[in-house]
Design a protein around this motif. Structure first.
Motif, short mmCIF file in Angstrom:
data_model
loop_
_atom_site.label_atom_id
_atom_site.label_comp_id
_atom_site.label_asym_id
_atom_site.label_seq_id
_atom_site.Cartn_x
_atom_site.Cartn_y
_atom_site.Cartn_z
N HIS A 1 -4.04 -4.89 -0.13
CA HIS A 1 -5.50 -4.97 -0.28
C HIS A 1 -5.82 -5.37 -1.72
N TRP B 1 -3.62 0.41 7.71
CA TRP B 1 -3.98 -0.86 7.06
C TRP B 1 -2.79 -1.84 7.00
N TYR C 1 -11.85 9.66 4.05
CA TYR C 1 -12.30 8.90 2.88
C TYR C 1 -12.78 9.81 1.74
N ARG D 1 -16.47 5.87 -2.12
CA ARG D 1 -15.19 5.91 -2.86
C ARG D 1 -15.00 4.74 -3.83
N LEU E 1 0.82 -1.22 0.00
CA LEU E 1 0.00 0.00 0.00
C LEU E 1 0.85 1.27 0.00
C1 FUC Z 1 -9.64 -0.30 0.64
C2 FUC Z 1 -10.26 1.07 0.66
C3 FUC Z 1 -9.74 2.00 1.68
C4 FUC Z 1 -8.24 1.89 1.78
C5 FUC Z 1 -7.86 0.46 2.03
C6 FUC Z 1 -6.39 0.26 2.15
O1 FUC Z 1 -10.28 -1.16 1.45
O2 FUC Z 1 -11.65 0.99 0.84
O3 FUC Z 1 -10.11 3.31 1.30
O4 FUC Z 1 -7.68 2.30 0.58
O5 FUC Z 1 -8.29 -0.33 0.98
#
Ligand code: FUC
Length: 811
Positions: A414, A409, A692, A616, A397
Motif C-alpha cells: 500500500h 490486503w 481500525y 486513522r 505489509l
Molecule cells: C491503508 C490503511 C488501512 C490498512 C491498509 C493496508 O489503506 O487505511 O488501515 O493499513 O492500508
C-alpha cells in the motif's frame, strides 16, 4: 525480584547447557539492555507468538514446539496474479479515464461530490483481475519422538546474532535447536542437539496449502522409486533431499522448496507414500538441516517470470554442502552483525529487565521500561535486515511473513502510507542497503506507471495509486472510495531522495534517483490545475477519508515536497536549470497549507475538519512528517495548527497510525507526548480481530493493525530515532524531543542526512558528549537546544563535541 529468581534458575540451566550452543546463553542482562525476545512456553499462534527469521528472500516463523516444531515458510515472490491469472492483464490500467476527467473535475467544482465519486467509480478505477495476493509457501514440520516431562523450557530470538534458540529438558535429556536464515548463502539452517547419544528421533516433512507434492529425491537425481521408500540411505552420498515442487492454481507460478540433511550422526530414511514423502531421522544426537526455496518470478516488466528457480536451488544446496555448517554460520554472522552492530542504543536501566518479553510487555503500561523501548527500536532493525535485502522484493505489509493464501490486503504494497512507513527506519537505523529492493521496485513501477499517468490523468511522468503489486499494478484501486491516490509515486520517490541524503551516493543520484524523481515531479506539474492564480489538485482524495475534493491537502504537500526535493537535487547535479525554474514557479503557486476555523491544519481546502474526527489517516500532516514544509522552527503557526489537528485525532487508531503519531510529536519537539504515543503503540494484545481503532503490539512484538501489519514496527522505531536526532531541515538536531523517561542513555551510529553517523552520551537529560562521523565530508551543522555549531568536515573523520557543542577533538 521474585520473578527474576524464578527465571534465574532457567538462566543457570541455559548457562550450563550453553557449552552445546554456539550462541551462548540468552541475554539475561540486569541493566535493561536485553537484546533477546524470549518466552517460557512454545508459541500457539502464528500471528502473535511465533518468532520471525528471514533474509529478505526466505522467511520463517518458528513456533518452538516440543512434540512438533513448526516453521511456517515464505518466499517473498510467491504471488498469485499477473498475466498468469489474466492474459489481458494491463497492470490494472483501463482506458478511457482521461476522457472523463474534466467532467469529474466539473462535478467537484460544482460541489456535487457524491456524483463525482460515483463517476470516478465508473471511470477512474482499475481492473482487479490479476491483482493477486502474496501466498504462504508452506511449513516444515519436525515431529519428535520420546518427549515428555518437560522442564526449563526457553525459546528466544537473539537480535545480536539473528539466531532463534529453543531449549528444554525432556526425560532427562537436554535438547537445543538453533535456527537462522543466512543472506549470503540463501539458506535456512537448523541445528538440533541432544546431550544423550541417539536421543534425536524425528520426522521432517514439507507441506504446502497450494498444488504440489512433497517427494524425496536422491541428491539432484530422480525421485526415489516407490519400492525404495523406507530403506536406510547413505548420508554422505546426499541421498537425503526432500523436495516440494509446487505450482499455484491461480496463475501457474512455479515454486520449489528443498530441505536437506547436511549432517547427522545417526540414520536417515524415507517415509510416507509416493508424492507425500518425508524424511525420518533416527538415533542421532546432532543433526543439521538446510532449506532453501525459490519461484519462477522475475522482477522484470512486463512479464515478471522466467527465473531458473530449480537451477538456482540446486546451486544453493550444493553451495551449502560445500561450505558446511561452521562456515554457513560464520557467513551468516559476518553478514548479519555487519549490519546490526552499526547501531547501539541504550535508553537507561529497566527495573523489569530479566522478565520474559510478554511479561514485560504487560507491565509496560504501569512501569517505565527503557530497555523495552530500545528493544522495539532494535527489533525493527532486525525485521528490516530480515525482510528487505538486495535480490528480492521490498518488505510488504507483513514484511516477508505470511501464513495464509488469502492474507489481509493481499499482504501487498500500500502506497498511501504503509510501504513508505516501512522504509522510514533505514536511514536513521544505518541500514541504507536495505533500501535497494525498494529502489528497484520503484524503478520497475515507473514503466506501467507512465501508462497510468497518461490513461487516467492525462499527464506525463508516472503515477501509482493506493496500492501496487509485484506485477506492476499502478492503476487506481477498483473502488474510488479507497483506490484513488495518484500521489503514491511522488511519495515513493521521496525515498530515493532520502536514500541519497543518507548515503551521499552521487552515482545513485545521477543515474537512478534523479530521473525517477524528475518524472514523478513532471506528473504533478501536469496534473495540478491553475485556479485564480493558485495550483490545485483536482480531483483529489485525502487517503480513504472524506469526499472527492478540490485540493486534498496531502496532494498539495506531496507536490510541494517532490518539487522541493527535485530542485535541491538538480542543484547538486548542476543540471536542468529550465526545469528547476518551472518547479520553483509552480511550487510557489501551490495552494495552502491553511489554518481552519478551529485553529487546525486543514485536511482539505474547504474548512470542514471535525474536531471529533478520529480517522486513522493523518494525511494532512504530511508536511510535518515525513515532509519538511512545516516545522516548529520555520513555520511555528502551522506547527501549532498541526498540534491542534493531532489533538483532535487523539492517540489511538491502528498500529501504524499510533506509530506515525510518535513521529509527529517528535517533529513538534514534544518528547513526553511522543513517549505517551509509545505507550499507546505498545498496547499489549494477545490476539485481535481486524479493527481500525484498536492497534497495539503482540507478544512477539509484531505490530498489530490489527491484524498483524509490520509498518508500525518500522514507523515506531523511526519515531524513536526522531526523538533522539533529526536531520531533515539542513542541520542535525540533537535531542529534539527527548522524553523525561529516557534521562540517561547513549546511542552509537544513528544515521543522519548529509552522510553522518551520530553517537551521543547523556545524563540527567543533558548531552555530555557527541561524536559525529562524517562519511562524505559535507558541512556539518549541529543544533542542541539553543546552541549551534557549524564546521566543515573531511570524510572519514570523527568530530567530538562537548555538551555545549564545543569541538573538543577530531579523530
Ligand atoms: C491503508 C490503511 C488501512 C490498512 C491498509 C493496508 O489503506 O487505511 O488501515 O493499513 O492500508
Amino acid at each position: 525480584m521474585i520473578k527474576r529468581q524464578i527465571y534465574f534458575s532457567s538462566a543457570i540451566f541455559l548457562l550450563l547447557f550453553s557449552c552445546m550452543s554456539f550462541s551462548g546463553e540468552p541475554k539475561f542482562s540486569e541493566d535493561g539492555r536485553d537484546l533477546s525476545l524470549w518466552y517460557t512456553a512454545p508459541a500457539k499462534y502464528w500471528e502473535s507468538e511465533a518468532l520471525p527469521l528471514g533474509n529478505g528472500k526466505i522467511g520463517a516463523m518458528v513456533f518452538g514446539g516440543i512434540q512438533r516444531e513448526q516453521y511456517t515458510l515464505n518466499e517473498k515472490t510467491l504471488w498469485e496474479g499477473g498475466k498468469g491469472e489474466n492474459p489481458d492483464y494491463n497492470f490494472g490500467n483501463k482506458s478511457g479515464g482521461k476522457d472523463q476527467l474534466e467532467n469529474i473535475r466539473s462535478l467537484v467544482r460544482d460541489g456535487d461530490y457524491t456524483k463525482a465519486m460515483a463517476e470516478a467509480n465508473k471511470h477512474l478505477t482499475g481492473d482487479p483481475l490479476g491483482y493477486g495476493a502474496y501466498q504462504v509457501l508452506g511449513d516444515m514440520f519436525l515431529e519428535f519422538e520420546g518427549q515428555g516431562g518437560v522442564s526449563n523450557y526457553y525459546r528466544g530470538l537473539d537480535l545480536t546474532n539473528g539466531v532463534h534458540t529453543v531449549s528444554y529438558k525432556s526425560r532427562g535429556v537436554n535438547y537445543v535447536r538453533e535456527s537462522f536464515i543466512s543472506y549470503p548463502d540463501n539458506l535456512m539452517v537448523v541445528r538440533l542437539k541432544a546431550d544423550r547419544a541417539g536421543a534425536l528421533n524425528f520426522s521432517l516433512n514439507l507441506t504446502s496449502p497450494t498444488q504440489g507434492p512433497s517427494y524425496y529425491e536422491g541428491y539432484f537425481g530422480k525421485k526415489l522409486p516407490a519400492e525404495k521408500q523406507g530403506r536406510k540411505i547413505e548420508v554422505n552420498g546426499f541421498h537425503d533431499l526432500l523436495v516440494l515442487d509446487g505450482i499455484l492454481n491461480n496463475n501457474g507460478m512455479k515454486f520449489q522448496t528443498v530441505a536437506k540433511i547436511l549432517n547427522l550422526d545417526g540414520e536417515v530414511s524415507v517415509g510416507g507414500e509416493v508424492n507425500s514423502q518425508y524424511l525420518e531421522i533416527a538415533d542421532s544426537s546432532e543433526v543439521v538441516i538446510i532449506l532453501t526455496a525459490a519461484t519462477d518470478y522475475l522482477h522484470q516488466y512486463p512479464d515478471y517470470t522466467g527465473r531458473d528457480y530449480r537451477g538456482d536451488n540446486s546451486k544453493v544446496i550444493q553451495n551449502g554442502v560445500d561450505v558446511g555448517y561452521k562456515a554457513l554460520l560464520d557467513n551468516h554472522l559476518a553478514d548479519y552483525e555487519g549490519l546490526f552492530d552499526r547501531v547501539d542504543l541504550s535508553l537507561g536501566n529497566s527495573e523489569v529487565a530479566g522478565y520474559p518479553t510478554d511479561v514485560r510487555l504487560h507491565m509496560y503500561q504501569d512501569k517505565a521500561d527503557p530497555g523495552l523501548d530500545a528493544l522495539i527500536f532494535q527489533y525493527a532493525r532486525y525485521l528490516m535486515i530480515s525482510s528487505s535485502r538486495a535480490g528480492s522484493l521490498p518488505a510488504n505489509l507483513q514484511g516477508i511473513w505470511n501464513n495464509s493464501t488469502n492474507p489481509p490486503w493481499s499482504a501487498d504494497y500500500h502506497t498511501n502510507i504503509n510501504l513508505q512507513m516501512n522504509y522510514w527506519i533505514t536511514g536513521p537505523g544505518n541500514l541504507s542497503e536495505c533500501d535497494i529492493p525498494l529502489i528497484e521496485f520503484i524503478d520497475e513501477l515507473r514503466k506501467p506507471g507512465r501508462d497510468t499517468a497518461r490513461e487516467y490523468y492525462n499527464s506525463g511522468g508516472w503515477a501509482t495509486n493506493t496500492m501496487v503489486n509485484p506485477f506492476g499494478f499502478t492503476a487506481p484501486g477498483w473502488m474510488a472510495s479507497w483506490g484513488h491516490f495518484p500521489a503514491g509515486a511522488a511519495w515513493l520517490s521521496r525515498h530515493l531522495y532520502t536514500h541519497f541524503m543518507y548515503t551521499q551516493d552521487m552515482d545513485f543520484l545521477a543515474n537512478t534517483a534523479y530521473p525517477i524523481i524528475k518524472e514523478a515531479a513532471t506528473f504533478w506539474l501536469d496534473y495540478l490545475v491553475e485556479e485564480d492564480g493558485k495550483l490545485v489538485s483536482l480531483t483529489s482524495y485525502s487517503p480513504e477519508h472524506g469526499e472527492f475534493e478540490r485540493g486534498a491537502m496531502m496532494d498539495h504537500m506531496i507536490a510541494w515536497d517532490i518539487f522541493s526535493n527535485c530542485i535541491e537535487l538538480a542543484k547538486i547535479l548542476s543540471s536542468d536549470e529550465e526545469f528547476v525554474a518551472q518547479l520553483v514557479a509552480a511550487r510557489d503557486k501551490i495552494a495552502g497549507p491553511f489554518i481552519g476555523q478551529h485553529g487546525q491544519l486543514q485536511e482539505w481546502m474547504r474548512d470542514i475538519d471535525s474536531p471529533l474526527d478520529k480517522h486513522r489517516h493523518v494525511s494532512h500532516l504530511y508536511a510535518l512528517h515525513p515532509g519538511r514544509q512545516i516545522s516548529p522552527i520555520t513555520t511555528p503557526e502551522f506547527a501549532d495548527a498541526a498540534k491542534v489537528s493531532l489533538e483532535f485525532r487523539g492517540d489511538g487508531g491502528t498500529g501504524w497510525s499510533r506509530a506515525w503519531k510518535i513521529n509527529f510529536w517528535a517533529r513538534l519537539g514534544d518528547g513526553d507526548r511522543a513517549y505517551k504515543l509509545m505507550k499507546s503503540f505498545l498496547n499489549p494484545l494477545k490476539k485481535a480481530k481486524m479493527n481500525y481503532g484498536a492497534g497495539g503490539i503482540y507478544h512477539n512484538l509484531f505490530c498489530s493493525h490489527p491484524p498483524f501489519q509490520i509498518d508500525g514496527n518500522f514507523g515506531a522505531a523511526a519515531g524513536i530515532a526522531e526523538m533522539l536526532v533529526q536531520s531533515h531541515m539542513g542541520f542535525i538536531n540533537l535531542h529534539p524531543a527527548l522524553p523525561s523517561a529516557w534521562a540517561e542513555g547513549s546511542i552509537r551510529g544513528i544515521g543522519a542526512k548529509g552522510g553522518f553517523e551520530v553517537s551521543l552520551d547523556w545524563r540527567d537529560g543533558q548531552i555530555e558528549r557527541a561524536e559525529i562521523l562524517s562519511k562524505a565530508g559535507k558541512q556539518l551543522n549541529i543544533v542542541y537546544g539553543d546552541t549551534e555549531n557549524s564546521i566543515s568536515t573531511s570524510a572519514g573523520k570523527v568530530y567530538v563535541f562537548d555538551g555545549a557543542l564545543r569541538l573538543v577533538e577530531i579523530k
